[in-house]
Design a protein around this motif. Sequence first.
Motif, PDB file in Angstrom:
ATOM      1  N   LYS A 597       0.847  -1.185   0.000  1.00 35.04           N
ATOM      2  CA  LYS A 597       0.000   0.000   0.000  1.00 35.04           C
ATOM      3  C   LYS A 597       0.885   1.238   0.000  1.00 35.04           C
ATOM      4  N   ASN A 598       0.588   2.158  -0.897  1.00 37.30           N
ATOM      5  CA  ASN A 598       1.398   3.375  -1.024  1.00 37.30           C
ATOM      6  C   ASN A 598       2.871   3.023  -1.213  1.00 37.30           C
ATOM      7  N   ASN A 599       3.107   2.013  -2.041  1.00 38.85           N
ATOM      8  CA  ASN A 599       4.448   1.549  -2.443  1.00 38.85           C
ATOM      9  C   ASN A 599       5.175   0.766  -1.363  1.00 38.85           C
ATOM     10  N   THR A 602       3.021  -3.810   3.791  1.00 39.87           N
ATOM     11  CA  THR A 602       2.390  -3.710   5.109  1.00 39.87           C
ATOM     12  C   THR A 602       2.321  -5.097   5.733  1.00 39.87           C
ATOM     13  N   LYS A 664       8.755  -1.183  -9.323  1.00 39.77           N
ATOM     14  CA  LYS A 664       8.309  -1.348  -7.924  1.00 39.77           C
ATOM     15  C   LYS A 664       9.458  -1.053  -6.969  1.00 39.77           C
ATOM     16  N   THR A 671      10.091   5.868  -1.573  1.00 39.39           N
ATOM     17  CA  THR A 671       9.152   6.039  -0.462  1.00 39.39           C
ATOM     18  C   THR A 671       9.838   5.854   0.880  1.00 39.39           C
ATOM     19  N   LYS A 675      10.241   8.730   3.746  1.00 41.27           N
ATOM     20  CA  LYS A 675       9.514   8.524   5.005  1.00 41.27           C
ATOM     21  C   LYS A 675      10.452   8.416   6.202  1.00 41.27           C
TER      22      LYS A 675
END
Length: 885
Positions: A597-599, A602, A664, A671, A675
């Motif tokens: 999710k969002n690259n 999870t 990907k 990401t 983050k």
Amino acid sequence: MKNKYVQFLLLALIVSSCEAPLRVYDLRCEYLSEPLGIDNPYLQTQTIDYGNFSPRLTWKIEGKSESGKQKTYRLVLKNKDKTVWDSGIVESGDQFCFLPTGLLQSNGLYRWKIGVCDNDKGKLIWSKETKFSTGITQSDWQGNWIYKADSERDKHLWFRKTFELDEVPETVFAYLASSGYHELYVNGSKTGDIALAPAISRIDKRILYITYDISKYLKKGKNVIAIHYGSGWSMNNYFAPKTRQAVRFQLYDEARTLALSSDSTWKCSESYSRNIGRFDFMNMGGELVDGRRFTDRWASVDFDDSHWPNALQQSFDNEPILSAQMTDPTKIIETIDAKQITEITDSLGNIVYRVDMGKEFTGFLEARFNGLQAGDSVKIRVSMRDRNPNFVRATYGIDNYVIEEQKQCQVYVARGEDGETFRNRFNFFAGRYIHFQGLRKAPDLQAIKGLALSSAPAVTASFESSDSLYNRIFDMDKYTFQMCHTEGVTVDCPNRERLGYGPEGAWQTLWGLLLPCFNSSAYCVKNVRDWADVQYPDGFINNVAPQISYMYGCALNGASILNIAVEHYRIYRDRRILEMAWPTARKWFHFLEKFVKNNMLTPYDRDGYFLGEWVSPGPVFEYGGTEEALFFNNCIYAASLAFMIELEEELGDKQFEIEYFSAKLAALRKTLHQKYYNPEKCSYQNCDQVRSALALYAGIVPDSLKSRVGQSLENRLREQGFINVGSFGRYPFYKTVLQDSVAFALLADILTKTSYPGYGYFLENGCTTFPEMWEIDQPNSTVIHTSYTGVSAFFIKGLTGINEGACGSDTLLIEPHPVANLYRAEAEVDTPYGRVKSAWEKDKEGKIKYSIALPFGSIAKLRLENEDEKTLSAGEYCFYTSVSQ
């Protein structure tokens, strides 16, 4: 200032007057020396025929020649003195070839030799002849699985079959599969020296069979085949409902005029021993031997088995695949003498004799007793520690002496004769201290032996330096691995779990220890198939292989199949391991994509998954649900995508897949950087050593920031003064520090310390194997564990700088790193082309002498500090450099 570089070529091996005859040696088939009963180890299904099997044959060359490289070869394959295939003269420098498909038949004995030439004259230098045999196909198994009716699962069993021979054939092979362990006897003699056969597999899906050459044991007239069977993993909670205590046997001579198979005409009985315990997590149990029922005549041809019942034939709802065992078997590698006996009295007044074996080991006990009366029961407990009253789950205490035996208990029931002996056969233990309760007098020290077991491949590396602590750490790393490599799988700990976890067995032990220090090529092939065997239909990969166990895990488990396949390929250039890994890996990525999710990946909520770093100093455990674990697993996901891209680039014809995974990976890296990057500390997430190393290893760090993040890692190492890394982060940490030379000198200094937490601390406190935690006496932790194995990378790949330079090991990278606290270091590694040596030594004048030896057929890129890269061909060299001013 740049060193002044002076090169001395001391041994000019290219001079023709110094040439020595070439010798061709170490001939192998499928990475094994003279293997019996091979089939296709890359095949996921049952072997139907050998028509598409093309075994890989390899050889090494030693000697001195002008070219230093093979120019041509010729391989000749024979069966019964008939030439099956002659390659003719092949122009190639590769010291391996693949047999053409369609040559081999099942149950065949083949002999081969190789001739090589290193020049244009065309004169071949021939090897000695060697051999291999093929296994059997599904249709060749004529009989069925057999078992004993109404026998409890913990009992050990005997199976027998007598038969007559008018003549003894020249070559007779026996093929034996068992859901548990077995020993094969022919006319009273045990065949071979294998223990705990066969190697562990996912036995509800695949059972390995072993091929025995029993020709020398047979005789004219009456013969008997006898099998001693022990329950093993078929007792395990997961496997028990899916398997029965059963064996399957097939015998053929090479011409197939003689055939014998297991069926209901075989006789069976319970033996004098059985398992104790469940053979499960935290309760691997032990063995009970009833000396009153002991006989060694049961396997003899003249034994009367008329009162034994006939075996029953077994059919499975899902018939397991039968595959040849093509990895190193478990064997006794050392006999250990007992060192000291201490008499202790427990709180109930019972006398207990505690025997110190001198070091931790995994294996069997052999103990001879005198003075017992018939029916006396001797309880034998095995522990890793001798005293610590604070262990909360210690099962048996004697004042402040605690037998923390993790349910490793053996029992011997006496028959009342002097000299009677207890010996393990179908269950092993791990520990150092043996406690005997129930003896009428102290045992003789000389009557107690430890039989150390291992299925680890042969050792292929050595290291020696001017620092004895370094030498001891290196030796302990190898020995710990040997004691944690049992039944054909690298386990976490051999006493209480014995499970093939991905982080230990396929991650931190692989690059830095298993591949450079052991001849592990065949094992890696087995392990890739093991991981494929534990994949679920939806693509999820179990957290251990080849067993099934519902325990904590993380992305490292699914990544294991990729890590093993790619690292193996980098050394051996065998595409087949990539081809075998690719379908499983692709299916695993399909599973993971449902949780992206969002690259970012999870947590996938299954059986406690998504752990982060494990047993860092503290001890620290990063359970799922923490931000640390989230970052950790996403870094592993990134590394796995990179492995997958490399794999597909090597396989070719997968451009769309490569582009898909590359996109990907790029999005994930971007990401994660956005983050988690902390610009003030130039690191990621919580800015510890693990996170810095992971970010560098997984390519999260942009090129412009790599030097700063590397410096941040070095600063953390310097500030803390120890390796603040646990089990799961060890592989990326060492690979980052050693391959990129980040903080190398600092790490060298840290490894000399004997304070907590550190490798020297283990040795200073009497450890003979690496424990599970830096905290040696942590309650319920073990002291034989793979948590901290893999430090050999520092000595082999770091100090002496022996690294793979290009795919296939014909090109090496030699990049030594002399450090201030040593004046000499030397290592040797046996590569697919032969033995490579790298050594350096400082003299009193401030110069460093480098000694390099390269095997025939290889070249090396030599990098010495502040000097231009040099290319060396096969031979022996010495170089000198002055110390930096």
